[in-house]
Design an enzyme around this catalytic site. Sequence first.
Site, short mmCIF file in Angstrom:
data_model
loop_
_atom_site.label_atom_id
_atom_site.label_comp_id
_atom_site.label_asym_id
_atom_site.label_seq_id
_atom_site.Cartn_x
_atom_site.Cartn_y
_atom_site.Cartn_z
N ARG A 158 -1.30 -7.58 7.43
CA ARG A 158 -0.18 -8.08 8.23
C ARG A 158 -0.38 -7.71 9.69
NH1 ARG A 158 5.81 -6.98 6.18
NH2 ARG A 158 4.95 -8.27 4.51
N THR A 166 2.91 -9.98 15.09
CA THR A 166 3.54 -11.20 14.58
C THR A 166 4.11 -11.03 13.17
OG1 THR A 166 1.50 -12.06 13.59
CG2 THR A 166 1.88 -12.53 15.92
N ASP A 201 4.59 1.18 -4.63
CA ASP A 201 3.43 0.46 -4.12
C ASP A 201 2.42 0.30 -5.25
OD1 ASP A 201 0.71 0.08 -2.95
OD2 ASP A 201 1.82 0.19 -1.06
N ASP A 252 -1.27 1.52 -4.51
CA ASP A 252 -1.40 2.97 -4.51
C ASP A 252 -1.36 3.53 -5.94
OD1 ASP A 252 -1.70 3.28 -1.79
OD2 ASP A 252 0.43 3.61 -1.42
#
Length: 209
Positions: free
Chosen positions: A104, A108, A200, A203
């Site tokens: 990401r 933006t 997550d 993870d």
Amino acid sequence: MDKVHVLDHPLLQHKLSILRDQNTGVKDFREVVSEIATLMCYEATRDLPLQDVVVQTPIAKAVTKQISGKKLAIVPILRAGLGMVDGIHTLIPSAKVGHIGLFRDPETLEPVKYYCKMPNDISEREVIILDPMLATGGSASAAITFIKEYGVTHIKLMNILAAPEGIARVQKDHPDVDIYVAAVDEGLNDRCYIVPGLGDAGDRIFGTK
């Protein structure tokens, strides 16, 4: 919502409860993710076309069924999607595997492709995109866009957990894509984690936290 398939089989729900538990260790988490992928693959491939073939049994000739039409490819979104690959290969060992990596952009907040490697004949295959979590939907939507650029016309998205926001984003951007999930949760928190979710997934699969 006719393109959203929530797979509520009791075995899936039982295994999902194991994933949600914060006390589930890396080994068990990884194994259960793979098992869930196998069970979901069974449902996501239910519409594969069949053709009649003649085989010789030990007793007599028989007209049986085999899968026909386009072959399958699976494309995990790096890195968490890798945890679902072996589960798919358990059922369909001949499926080819592409990979797509996204991050990401901090300014933006849009997904940026940093790695993409597809089978040479990807345009001739039906594609299932794999990612355990469908949160905002940004990565999934971008991955679908990139794969369509290869000329792929039949794409499915397989997620273990989804937030309503992620489903809405994919349906808005790609109304032609079927979404397969084991559960749809309440929504996203201010960090864009699925609530209640399972944390997550990357993870917990790879033990990096």
